[in-house]
Design an enzyme around this catalytic site. Structure first.
Site, mmCIF file in Angstrom:
data_model
loop_
_atom_site.group_PDB
_atom_site.id
_atom_site.type_symbol
_atom_site.label_atom_id
_atom_site.label_comp_id
_atom_site.label_asym_id
_atom_site.label_seq_id
_atom_site.Cartn_x
_atom_site.Cartn_y
_atom_site.Cartn_z
ATOM 1 N N GLY A 15 0.835 -1.202 0.000
ATOM 2 C CA GLY A 15 0.000 0.000 0.000
ATOM 3 C C GLY A 15 0.865 1.246 0.000
ATOM 4 O O GLY A 15 2.098 1.170 0.143
ATOM 5 N N ASP A 16 0.223 2.389 -0.193
ATOM 6 C CA ASP A 16 0.906 3.682 -0.140
ATOM 7 C C ASP A 16 1.971 3.834 -1.219
ATOM 8 O O ASP A 16 2.976 4.503 -1.023
ATOM 9 C CB ASP A 16 1.521 3.919 1.258
ATOM 10 C CG ASP A 16 0.480 3.677 2.335
ATOM 11 O OD1 ASP A 16 -0.630 4.196 2.182
ATOM 12 O OD2 ASP A 16 0.776 2.953 3.292
ATOM 13 N N LYS A 19 -1.035 5.193 -5.499
ATOM 14 C CA LYS A 19 -2.060 4.805 -6.481
ATOM 15 C C LYS A 19 -3.057 5.919 -6.749
ATOM 16 O O LYS A 19 -3.456 6.150 -7.891
ATOM 17 C CB LYS A 19 -2.832 3.571 -5.984
ATOM 18 C CG LYS A 19 -1.988 2.340 -5.805
ATOM 19 C CD LYS A 19 -2.805 1.193 -5.249
ATOM 20 C CE LYS A 19 -3.235 1.360 -3.800
ATOM 21 N NZ LYS A 19 -2.141 1.297 -2.821
ATOM 22 N N LYS A 21 -2.853 9.188 -6.672
ATOM 23 C CA LYS A 21 -2.361 10.218 -7.585
ATOM 24 C C LYS A 21 -2.333 9.718 -9.024
ATOM 25 O O LYS A 21 -2.673 10.436 -9.957
ATOM 26 C CB LYS A 21 -0.943 10.641 -7.159
ATOM 27 C CG LYS A 21 -0.409 11.729 -8.052
ATOM 28 C CD LYS A 21 1.081 11.776 -8.159
ATOM 29 C CE LYS A 21 1.419 12.339 -9.515
ATOM 30 N NZ LYS A 21 2.677 13.050 -9.565
ATOM 31 N N ASN A 41 -10.022 1.839 5.251
ATOM 32 C CA ASN A 41 -8.635 1.600 5.676
ATOM 33 C C ASN A 41 -7.686 2.230 4.654
ATOM 34 O O ASN A 41 -6.552 2.564 4.969
ATOM 35 C CB ASN A 41 -8.338 0.100 5.835
ATOM 36 C CG ASN A 41 -8.786 -0.755 4.663
ATOM 37 O OD1 ASN A 41 -9.503 -0.297 3.774
ATOM 38 N ND2 ASN A 41 -8.371 -2.006 4.645
ATOM 39 N N GLY A 43 -6.131 5.090 2.183
ATOM 40 C CA GLY A 43 -5.953 6.542 2.237
ATOM 41 C C GLY A 43 -5.287 6.951 0.943
ATOM 42 O O GLY A 43 -4.113 6.696 0.749
ATOM 43 N N HIS A 44 -6.050 7.514 0.042
ATOM 44 C CA HIS A 44 -5.503 7.919 -1.253
ATOM 45 C C HIS A 44 -5.398 9.435 -1.289
ATOM 46 O O HIS A 44 -6.395 10.140 -1.240
ATOM 47 C CB HIS A 44 -6.381 7.361 -2.389
ATOM 48 C CG HIS A 44 -6.299 5.862 -2.484
ATOM 49 N ND1 HIS A 44 -7.052 5.114 -3.352
ATOM 50 C CD2 HIS A 44 -5.509 4.978 -1.815
ATOM 51 C CE1 HIS A 44 -6.737 3.838 -3.196
ATOM 52 N NE2 HIS A 44 -5.820 3.727 -2.268
ATOM 53 N N THR A 45 -4.150 9.902 -1.360
ATOM 54 C CA THR A 45 -3.906 11.331 -1.226
ATOM 55 C C THR A 45 -3.746 11.986 -2.590
ATOM 56 O O THR A 45 -2.934 11.561 -3.401
ATOM 57 C CB THR A 45 -2.620 11.559 -0.395
ATOM 58 O OG1 THR A 45 -2.756 10.846 0.829
ATOM 59 C CG2 THR A 45 -2.407 13.034 -0.106
ATOM 60 N N GLN A 208 -4.987 -0.883 -0.896
ATOM 61 C CA GLN A 208 -3.956 -1.745 -0.307
ATOM 62 C C GLN A 208 -3.071 -2.271 -1.456
ATOM 63 O O GLN A 208 -2.853 -1.538 -2.400
ATOM 64 C CB GLN A 208 -4.583 -2.885 0.522
ATOM 65 C CG GLN A 208 -5.254 -2.396 1.804
ATOM 66 C CD GLN A 208 -6.636 -1.817 1.574
ATOM 67 O OE1 GLN A 208 -7.462 -2.406 0.915
ATOM 68 N NE2 GLN A 208 -6.906 -0.648 2.111
ATOM 69 N N ARG A 287 0.190 6.832 11.433
ATOM 70 C CA ARG A 287 1.323 6.070 11.957
ATOM 71 C C ARG A 287 2.544 6.229 11.062
ATOM 72 O O ARG A 287 2.426 6.363 9.852
ATOM 73 C CB ARG A 287 0.977 4.568 12.020
ATOM 74 C CG ARG A 287 -0.022 4.211 13.069
ATOM 75 C CD ARG A 287 -0.355 2.723 13.027
ATOM 76 N NE ARG A 287 -1.057 2.358 11.806
ATOM 77 C CZ ARG A 287 -1.404 1.117 11.480
ATOM 78 N NH1 ARG A 287 -1.080 0.121 12.277
ATOM 79 N NH2 ARG A 287 -2.050 0.861 10.368
ATOM 80 N N LYS A 288 3.737 6.166 11.703
ATOM 81 C CA LYS A 288 4.981 6.237 10.960
ATOM 82 C C LYS A 288 5.117 4.948 10.149
ATOM 83 O O LYS A 288 4.890 3.856 10.675
ATOM 84 C CB LYS A 288 6.124 6.319 11.971
ATOM 85 C CG LYS A 288 7.468 6.614 11.393
ATOM 86 C CD LYS A 288 8.429 6.953 12.544
ATOM 87 C CE LYS A 288 9.750 7.405 12.020
ATOM 88 N NZ LYS A 288 10.775 6.397 12.046
ATOM 89 N N ASP A 317 11.955 11.008 -6.789
ATOM 90 C CA ASP A 317 12.511 12.311 -6.394
ATOM 91 C C ASP A 317 12.975 12.281 -4.928
ATOM 92 O O ASP A 317 13.922 12.976 -4.557
ATOM 93 C CB ASP A 317 11.485 13.429 -6.611
ATOM 94 C CG ASP A 317 10.122 13.109 -5.995
ATOM 95 O OD1 ASP A 317 9.634 11.975 -6.220
ATOM 96 O OD2 ASP A 317 9.558 13.968 -5.295
HETATM 97 P P1 IMP Z 1 -6.836 -3.560 8.116
HETATM 98 O O1 IMP Z 1 -7.138 -3.744 6.678
HETATM 99 O O2 IMP Z 1 -7.219 -2.215 8.619
HETATM 100 O O3 IMP Z 1 -7.350 -4.663 8.978
HETATM 101 O O4 IMP Z 1 -5.251 -3.637 8.261
HETATM 102 C C1 IMP Z 1 -4.505 -4.819 7.975
HETATM 103 C C2 IMP Z 1 -3.084 -4.454 7.578
HETATM 104 O O5 IMP Z 1 -3.125 -3.766 6.331
HETATM 105 C C3 IMP Z 1 -2.373 -3.507 8.530
HETATM 106 O O6 IMP Z 1 -0.993 -3.786 8.461
HETATM 107 C C4 IMP Z 1 -2.624 -2.132 7.929
HETATM 108 O O7 IMP Z 1 -1.651 -1.204 8.301
HETATM 109 C C5 IMP Z 1 -2.543 -2.472 6.465
HETATM 110 N N1 IMP Z 1 -3.328 -1.569 5.611
HETATM 111 C C6 IMP Z 1 -4.665 -1.578 5.427
HETATM 112 N N2 IMP Z 1 -5.019 -0.649 4.552
HETATM 113 C C7 IMP Z 1 -3.895 -0.048 4.141
HETATM 114 C C8 IMP Z 1 -3.617 0.982 3.198
HETATM 115 O O8 IMP Z 1 -4.503 1.517 2.529
HETATM 116 N N3 IMP Z 1 -2.311 1.344 3.056
HETATM 117 C C9 IMP Z 1 -1.325 0.739 3.751
HETATM 118 N N4 IMP Z 1 -1.530 -0.236 4.633
HETATM 119 C C10 IMP Z 1 -2.812 -0.626 4.825
HETATM 120 MG MG MG Z 2 -2.423 5.036 1.513
#
Ligand code: IMP
Ligand code: MG
Length: 377
Positions: A15-16, A19, A21, A41, A43-45, A208, A287-288, A317
């Protein structure tokens, strides 16, 4: 852009990868953007004119008023979070109601799912998954156990009494469900197939990533949905024959938020530096993020599972100015010369290394946060 097919944007790490953008950028070429899995869960920035917009439930095509944004049957929706996301968009002058269509088969995240998520993590103690605690796992649990509450169920009279698990409801949840009901709710699987037949273009937006996939991720440290290309079919109701071009998004380095294995994780000041420069803090939980070098073995695995046609590379970059960078491939590190800027021949060398090791063409390189910061290769 493929005709009569669904193109796909997926993350190949944890994840992160950026996507959101990329979807925002590619959306110009599409009539429809569709989310097929996960929930808030994600987070698309997106950045537009210096303003930061973080999307959780709503597809990243939302900034373009000419695009239809579908929330597919494979998605889980938190009505309260959805309502605040719609309000947040309104404060940016975006009328989400006009362009969003929601599947009647999408499942609803209920208050008890959120408390169960926290409880499950507490029980696991040291072995906890590091969930975002948004109730995603318990919502999918109820779906598979055939006792979930779906968007379509909200239209039956006394729905809140029919679903005993809602009985611990809060008024705000009921209100948010009523708000959700006022949106355009349809059999989106029928709609998408009809739009494809008519020659409309559809882009599926992954949430994810392969490393977090319920089947192919680092189980049990995964999310509870199918984040791969197969998940697109199941989460939108399209046949595998209708999958078009698949974009695999990777970052120039790797990150992971939450627990679980991470081959190339850095525990030194280099990792700290990448985290700082890349602003690697979770957009959903703050979270970090754990940071490490690019892991091409993971890219190769994800590409095999997802049938990736082309890679998208983001955040190169952030690595500008390092003397050397490392890349993990075939079970070992390879040290490459760093680059001063993206015109530096050493950067081209890095791109070539990725191509030679994965045999995947890098189609797009993202060079910054704004939608315009893109180089097509
Ligand atoms: P859950 O989907 O919230 O139950 O999280 C399960 C695992 O997936 C954890 O390690 C979360 O940090 C990770 N996770 C869930 N959604 C994302 C996302 O959109 N980006 C990054 N990690 C995610
Ligand atoms: Mg994200």
């Amino acid at each position: 852009m493929s005709k009569h097919k669904v193109d796909v944007v997926l993350g190949l790490f944890f994840g992160d990868e950026g996507k959101g953008k990329i979807v925002d950028y590619l959306s110009e070429n599409y009539d429809v953007i569709a989310r097929f899995s996960g929930g808030n869960n994600a987070g698309h920035t997106l950045y537009r004119d210096g303003k930061k917009i973080v999307l959780h439930n709503i597809p990243s095509g939302i900034l373009n008023p000419n695009i239809t944004n579908i929330i597919g049957n494979g998605v889980v929706i938190n009505p309260i979070a959805f309502k605040s996301e719609v309000e947040m968009l309104a404060s940016h002058g975006i009328d989400a109601r006009k362009t969003i269509i929601i599947s009647d088969r999408a499942h609803i995240i209920q208050p008890n799912h959120i408390s169960r998520d926290s409880f499950n993590e507490q029980v696991l103690g040291d072995k906890k998954i590091g969930s975002t605690l948004k109730g995603i796992g318990p919502c999918y649990e109820d779906k598979i156990a055939r006792k979930g509450l779906r968007v379509g169920d909200l239209f039956s009279e006394d729905w809140d009494e029919e679903f005993p698990q809602v009985s611990s409801h809060q008024q705000s949840f009921i209100e948010a469900c009523e708000f959700l009901k006022t949106f355009n709710i349809q059999k989106t699987e029928v709609l998408i197939n009809k739009l494809l037949d008519e020659g409309k273009s559809v882009l599926a937006e992954g949430a994810q990533a392969t490393g977090l996939d319920i089947d192919f991720g680092t189980y049990p440290f995964v999310t509870s949905s199918s984040t791969t290309t197969a998940g697109v079919c199941q989460g939108l109701g399209i046949s595998p024959k209708r999958i078009g071009h698949v974009w695999g998004v990777i970052k120039a380095y790797s990150t992971r938020v939450g627990n679980g294995p991470f081959t190339t994780e850095l525990f030194d000041e280099v990792g700290e530096e990448i985290c700082k420069r890349g602003n690697e803090y979770g957009s959903t939980t703050g979270r970090k993020r754990r940071c490490g070098w690019l892991d091409l073995d993971q890219v190769k695995y994800g590409s095999m599972i997802c049938g990736v046609d082309e890679l998208v590379l983001t955040k190169s970059d952030i690595l500008c100015g390092f003397d050397t960078v490392k890349v993990w491939s075939d079970g070992q590190y390879h040290e490459l010369k760093g680059w001063e800027n993206l015109q530096d021949p050493n950067f081209q060398n890095f791109l070539n290394f990725i191509f030679e090791n994965t045999k995947l063409k890098i189609g797009i390189v993202s060079t910054g946060i704004e939608k315009e910061d893109i180089v097509l290769m």
